[in-house]
Design a protein around this motif. Sequence first.
Motif, PDB file in Angstrom:
ATOM      1  N   VAL A   1      12.253  22.752  48.209  1.00 42.18           N
ATOM      2  CA  VAL A   1      11.913  22.216  46.890  1.00 42.18           C
ATOM      3  C   VAL A   1      10.466  22.552  46.526  1.00 42.18           C
ATOM      4  O   VAL A   1      10.172  22.985  45.399  1.00 42.18           O
ATOM      5  CB  VAL A   1      12.143  20.696  46.842  1.00 42.18           C
ATOM      6  CG1 VAL A   1      11.519  20.090  45.595  1.00 42.18           C
ATOM      7  CG2 VAL A   1      13.633  20.383  46.890  1.00 42.18           C
ATOM      8  N   VAL A   2       9.554  22.357  47.468  1.00 45.94           N
ATOM      9  CA  VAL A   2       8.143  22.633  47.176  1.00 45.94           C
ATOM     10  C   VAL A   2       7.917  24.133  46.987  1.00 45.94           C
ATOM     11  O   VAL A   2       7.089  24.541  46.160  1.00 45.94           O
ATOM     12  CB  VAL A   2       7.234  22.071  48.290  1.00 45.94           C
ATOM     13  CG1 VAL A   2       5.772  22.438  48.039  1.00 45.94           C
ATOM     14  CG2 VAL A   2       7.369  20.555  48.363  1.00 45.94           C
ATOM     15  N   ARG A   3       8.655  24.960  47.725  1.00 50.05           N
ATOM     16  CA  ARG A   3       8.518  26.401  47.523  1.00 50.05           C
ATOM     17  C   ARG A   3       8.991  26.820  46.137  1.00 50.05           C
ATOM     18  O   ARG A   3       8.398  27.696  45.501  1.00 50.05           O
ATOM     19  CB  ARG A   3       9.278  27.161  48.617  1.00 50.05           C
ATOM     20  CG  ARG A   3       8.532  27.188  49.938  1.00 50.05           C
ATOM     21  CD  ARG A   3       9.254  27.959  51.020  1.00 50.05           C
ATOM     22  NE  ARG A   3       8.368  28.122  52.179  1.00 50.05           N
ATOM     23  CZ  ARG A   3       8.733  28.698  53.326  1.00 50.05           C
ATOM     24  NH1 ARG A   3       9.966  29.162  53.475  1.00 50.05           N
ATOM     25  NH2 ARG A   3       7.860  28.820  54.309  1.00 50.05           N
ATOM     26  N   VAL A   4      10.068  26.200  45.667  1.00 50.19           N
ATOM     27  CA  VAL A   4      10.561  26.527  44.326  1.00 50.19           C
ATOM     28  C   VAL A   4       9.535  26.128  43.267  1.00 50.19           C
ATOM     29  O   VAL A   4       9.317  26.847  42.287  1.00 50.19           O
ATOM     30  CB  VAL A   4      11.906  25.818  44.073  1.00 50.19           C
ATOM     31  CG1 VAL A   4      12.310  25.935  42.604  1.00 50.19           C
ATOM     32  CG2 VAL A   4      13.001  26.419  44.958  1.00 50.19           C
ATOM     33  N   CYS A   5       8.895  24.982  43.461  1.00 49.84           N
ATOM     34  CA  CYS A   5       7.935  24.460  42.477  1.00 49.84           C
ATOM     35  C   CYS A   5       6.490  24.871  42.773  1.00 49.84           C
ATOM     36  O   CYS A   5       5.578  24.515  42.012  1.00 49.84           O
ATOM     37  CB  CYS A   5       8.008  22.935  42.438  1.00 49.84           C
ATOM     38  SG  CYS A   5       9.652  22.271  42.123  1.00 49.84           S
ATOM     39  N   GLY A   6       6.272  25.582  43.858  1.00 46.16           N
ATOM     40  CA  GLY A   6       4.912  25.827  44.330  1.00 46.16           C
ATOM     41  C   GLY A   6       4.064  26.721  43.457  1.00 46.16           C
ATOM     42  O   GLY A   6       2.846  26.533  43.357  1.00 46.16           O
ATOM     43  N   GLY A   7       4.678  27.706  42.793  1.00 44.38           N
ATOM     44  CA  GLY A   7       3.907  28.641  41.982  1.00 44.38           C
ATOM     45  C   GLY A   7       3.113  27.948  40.892  1.00 44.38           C
ATOM     46  O   GLY A   7       1.885  28.118  40.794  1.00 44.38           O
ATOM     47  N   PRO A   8       3.766  27.167  40.020  1.00 45.47           N
ATOM     48  CA  PRO A   8       3.012  26.449  38.986  1.00 45.47           C
ATOM     49  C   PRO A   8       1.958  25.497  39.565  1.00 45.47           C
ATOM     50  O   PRO A   8       0.895  25.309  38.962  1.00 45.47           O
ATOM     51  CB  PRO A   8       4.107  25.668  38.241  1.00 45.47           C
ATOM     52  CG  PRO A   8       5.354  26.475  38.460  1.00 45.47           C
ATOM     53  CD  PRO A   8       5.221  27.031  39.845  1.00 45.47           C
TER      54      PRO A   8
ATOM     55  N   SER B   1       5.191  23.770  53.674  1.00 45.92           N
ATOM     56  CA  SER B   1       6.009  24.730  52.940  1.00 45.92           C
ATOM     57  C   SER B   1       5.277  25.970  52.459  1.00 45.92           C
ATOM     58  O   SER B   1       5.844  27.067  52.427  1.00 45.92           O
ATOM     59  CB  SER B   1       6.654  24.037  51.739  1.00 45.92           C
ATOM     60  OG  SER B   1       5.636  23.538  50.872  1.00 45.92           O
ATOM     61  N   LEU B   2       4.014  25.838  52.063  1.00 49.87           N
ATOM     62  CA  LEU B   2       3.340  26.946  51.380  1.00 49.87           C
ATOM     63  C   LEU B   2       2.296  27.664  52.221  1.00 49.87           C
ATOM     64  O   LEU B   2       1.694  28.629  51.753  1.00 49.87           O
ATOM     65  CB  LEU B   2       2.682  26.438  50.084  1.00 49.87           C
ATOM     66  CG  LEU B   2       3.611  25.821  49.043  1.00 49.87           C
ATOM     67  CD1 LEU B   2       2.849  25.548  47.753  1.00 49.87           C
ATOM     68  CD2 LEU B   2       4.809  26.717  48.773  1.00 49.87           C
TER      69      LEU B   2
END
Length: 415
Positions: free
Chosen positions: A274-281, A327-328
């Motif tokens: 989940v954090v990887r999906v949302c991590g860019g922004p 995650s990141l």
Amino acid sequence: MDTQLSRSRLLRWRAAIFAVFFTAGLGFATWAARVPAIKVNLGINDFQIGLLLVFSGAFSIVGLSLASVLMARFGARRGMLISLVSFATGLTLVGVGGQLIPMFAIVAVGLALLGLGMGSVDVMMNIEGAAIEQTTTKTLMPLFHAFFSFGTVIGAGTGALMALWRVDIAPNAFAIAAAIVVVAIAAVANVPQREIVGDPATGDENGRWTERFVRALSAWRDPRIWSIGIIVLGMSFAEGGANDWLSLAVVDGHDGSQSMGALALTVFSISMTVVRVCGGPLVDALGRVWTLKILSLTAGTGLVVFILAPTIPVALVGVALWGAGASLGFPLGMSAAADDPTKAAASVSAVATIGYVAFLAGPPALGWVAHEIGLLPTLWIIVVLIVLSGLFSGAAKPVAGSKVGAAHSTRQAKP
């Protein structure tokens, strides 16, 4: 880098690298999910399975080092194609040796090729992902790595279904290997040629590839790369330690059931994804350095909560924080290493090697310590490494000229 890319060509390039990340995870998980079937078909014991796992891991590290050679000699596009074909060939041999001609040696050779391909394509797909980031000026590396996670989920799930339906390893492996080859050909066709990563601009092959390789080794003399390596090292320990020891820590350390152990690992994986999906922004809003600081604090806090938790529900809260925080580290480490396009290949290879060594060698080392002092006390080692990762997060600050990794406010302040 080619700055004349049309929007459609850029979208095809991005989709191609998403597909490469996905199939890398898919292929790796396919082998991992069918280990029990291979054990039965070959009639081997746990020690021999362990040897195969060590063999695969060792050749993955060799593949990381060979990535610079392949890129210096053939360029990123053809190097990525060669790596993916090696990956698919290795998976095919695993299917042959695991069922059609049951032989330990054939499986071992297959895993050598699989490891070589996996390690080398890991470097190249991260370099391509970082180049796309620089072109779009958006942080995309966490999402690329989320696609790798999606691939592992699909690969593991498919393997589980094949086992449930009593489909043996060979057809499973052959189908996924064929998919990897198809993706490899399609992806390379949609990745632009760039001289900066060794792709020949014309028919000239530029025979001075040995000079490019010697320059690639210079990354190991760069203090910034070693500092980024420490960031990745701590988070690789955090991720690898959870993958290998979390379930057992719930059962042995917190007296939970086996189902609770499996649930904890599931919570960890979902939290990371989940954090990887949302991590860019998130990175684009806060900046790469502050994101790493916050997430290292999150991971460390989560792991401390897990170690000290009085009940299983509290432990699961700690697991969620642990997964989110870890995650990141690896994807942002890759992004930071590739900030300077002229050094991206060598730098990503060096940082990835540090991360993979930690990911592969860390869990067995933790197991040895746990045998002496117990599993929960051993996890304090990971807490220390997470803190160290956070302390070195400043090394991930974008270099001059980099278009990603800085907070939006920082970018807007520039003339």
